[in-house]
Design a protein around this motif. Structure first.
Motif, short mmCIF file in Angstrom:
data_model
loop_
_atom_site.label_atom_id
_atom_site.label_comp_id
_atom_site.label_asym_id
_atom_site.label_seq_id
_atom_site.Cartn_x
_atom_site.Cartn_y
_atom_site.Cartn_z
N MET A 77 -19.82 -3.62 7.80
CA MET A 77 -18.61 -4.70 8.49
C MET A 77 -17.39 -3.74 8.29
O MET A 77 -16.98 -3.43 7.36
CB MET A 77 -18.76 -5.99 7.29
CG MET A 77 -17.27 -6.44 7.57
SD MET A 77 -17.07 -8.03 6.41
CE MET A 77 -17.03 -7.47 5.14
N ASN A 78 -17.04 -3.32 9.48
CA ASN A 78 -15.75 -2.48 9.91
C ASN A 78 -14.69 -3.57 9.64
O ASN A 78 -14.65 -4.65 10.33
CB ASN A 78 -15.74 -1.82 11.08
CG ASN A 78 -16.97 -0.67 10.94
OD1 ASN A 78 -17.40 -0.32 9.92
ND2 ASN A 78 -17.25 -0.32 12.24
N ILE A 79 -13.46 -3.25 9.45
CA ILE A 79 -12.34 -3.90 9.14
C ILE A 79 -11.34 -3.08 9.71
O ILE A 79 -10.88 -1.93 9.33
CB ILE A 79 -11.89 -4.19 7.61
CG1 ILE A 79 -13.05 -5.12 7.06
CG2 ILE A 79 -10.59 -5.45 7.50
CD1 ILE A 79 -13.04 -5.46 5.60
N LEU A 80 -10.65 -3.84 10.70
CA LEU A 80 -9.34 -2.84 11.33
C LEU A 80 -8.04 -3.63 10.96
O LEU A 80 -7.87 -5.02 10.81
CB LEU A 80 -9.43 -3.31 12.95
CG LEU A 80 -8.42 -2.65 13.57
CD1 LEU A 80 -8.78 -1.08 13.94
CD2 LEU A 80 -8.00 -3.26 14.70
N ILE A 81 -7.16 -2.81 10.49
CA ILE A 81 -5.77 -3.15 10.01
C ILE A 81 -4.72 -2.95 11.09
O ILE A 81 -4.87 -1.66 11.40
CB ILE A 81 -5.34 -2.86 8.68
CG1 ILE A 81 -6.34 -3.21 7.69
CG2 ILE A 81 -3.95 -3.28 8.15
CD1 ILE A 81 -7.38 -1.98 7.21
N TYR A 82 -3.94 -3.82 11.73
CA TYR A 82 -2.85 -3.44 12.22
C TYR A 82 -1.74 -2.86 11.36
O TYR A 82 -1.10 -3.54 10.50
CB TYR A 82 -2.20 -4.27 13.12
CG TYR A 82 -0.79 -4.38 13.57
CD1 TYR A 82 -0.47 -3.13 14.37
CD2 TYR A 82 0.17 -5.20 13.85
CE1 TYR A 82 0.63 -2.86 14.98
CE2 TYR A 82 1.27 -4.98 14.33
CZ TYR A 82 1.52 -3.98 14.89
OH TYR A 82 2.80 -3.70 15.44
N ALA A 83 -1.37 -1.58 11.36
CA ALA A 83 -0.52 -0.89 10.59
C ALA A 83 1.00 -1.00 11.28
O ALA A 83 1.35 -0.02 11.49
CB ALA A 83 -0.97 0.35 10.09
N GLU A 84 1.49 -2.04 11.22
CA GLU A 84 2.91 -1.95 11.55
C GLU A 84 3.93 -1.22 11.05
O GLU A 84 3.92 -0.95 9.70
CB GLU A 84 3.25 -3.57 11.59
CG GLU A 84 4.72 -3.91 11.92
CD GLU A 84 5.08 -5.20 11.71
OE1 GLU A 84 6.41 -5.54 11.74
OE2 GLU A 84 4.25 -6.18 11.30
N ASN A 85 4.56 -0.80 11.97
CA ASN A 85 5.74 0.29 11.25
C ASN A 85 7.02 0.04 11.89
O ASN A 85 7.21 -0.45 12.91
CB ASN A 85 5.30 1.92 11.57
CG ASN A 85 5.61 2.23 13.11
OD1 ASN A 85 6.55 2.59 13.37
ND2 ASN A 85 4.44 2.14 13.81
N GLN A 86 8.07 0.34 11.15
CA GLN A 86 9.59 0.24 11.60
C GLN A 86 10.12 1.64 11.61
O GLN A 86 10.31 2.29 10.58
CB GLN A 86 10.42 -0.78 10.74
CG GLN A 86 11.76 -1.01 11.22
CD GLN A 86 11.98 -2.37 11.65
OE1 GLN A 86 11.12 -3.15 11.41
NE2 GLN A 86 12.86 -2.37 12.52
N ASP A 87 10.49 2.14 13.03
CA ASP A 87 10.88 3.56 12.85
C ASP A 87 10.22 4.45 12.41
O ASP A 87 10.72 5.41 11.64
CB ASP A 87 12.34 3.59 12.64
CG ASP A 87 13.40 2.64 13.33
OD1 ASP A 87 13.19 2.46 14.66
OD2 ASP A 87 14.26 2.11 12.90
N GLY A 88 8.82 4.45 12.51
CA GLY A 88 7.86 5.50 11.74
C GLY A 88 7.55 5.13 10.29
O GLY A 88 6.93 6.12 9.76
N ILE A 89 8.15 4.21 9.65
CA ILE A 89 8.11 4.07 8.19
C ILE A 89 7.14 2.54 8.02
O ILE A 89 7.23 1.46 8.72
CB ILE A 89 9.30 3.47 7.68
CG1 ILE A 89 10.12 4.89 7.85
CG2 ILE A 89 9.02 3.51 6.19
CD1 ILE A 89 9.72 6.17 7.33
#
Length: 120
Positions: A1-13
């Motif tokens: 079971m693969n899980i994808l996470i949206y890794a939100e960033n703010q100005d590269g952080i």
């Protein structure tokens, strides 16, 4: 079971909630699939590598110049595309302002259900 996470960033952080989401996905997968983080925008390699410390097996980064400013419609298409290409069974999106904008769109594009505001 693969899980994808949206890794939100703010100005590269990345915010702390992103690392928590990656750790959560790693715990849920329990080694029975890959944990894949997808980041949109310009993020330094050392920052992307931090995601692996919390359990991401792979990190995808869409960093084209036109992706610099948040666009919910475009970002949701990218996240859904990544989820399909990675055969993700679960997509984890943090309960942030932009997360609330993309999550329903991603669910619709994947013809999937959505559970919002979930805490463990």
């Amino acid at each position: 079971m693969n899980i994808l996470i949206y890794a939100e960033n703010q100005d590269g952080i990345f915010k702390k909630s992103i690392f928590e989401a990656v750790a959560y996905a790693n715990q849920v997968s329990a080694g029975n699939g890959e944990v894949i983080a997808v980041s949109v925008g310009k993020v330094a390699d050392e920052k992307l590598n931090e995601l692996a410390k919390y359990g991401a097996d792979k990190v995808l980064n869409y960093n084209q110049d036109y992706l610099g400013n948040f666009n919910g419609e475009l970002y949701s298409k990218l996240i859904a595309h990544a989820a399909k290409n990675c055969n993700a069974s679960i997509v984890v999106i943090s309960n942030t302002y932009s997360g609330k904008m993309v999550a329903p769109r991603v669910a619709a594009q994947l013809n999937a259900g959505i559970a919002s505001g979930v805490i463990s």
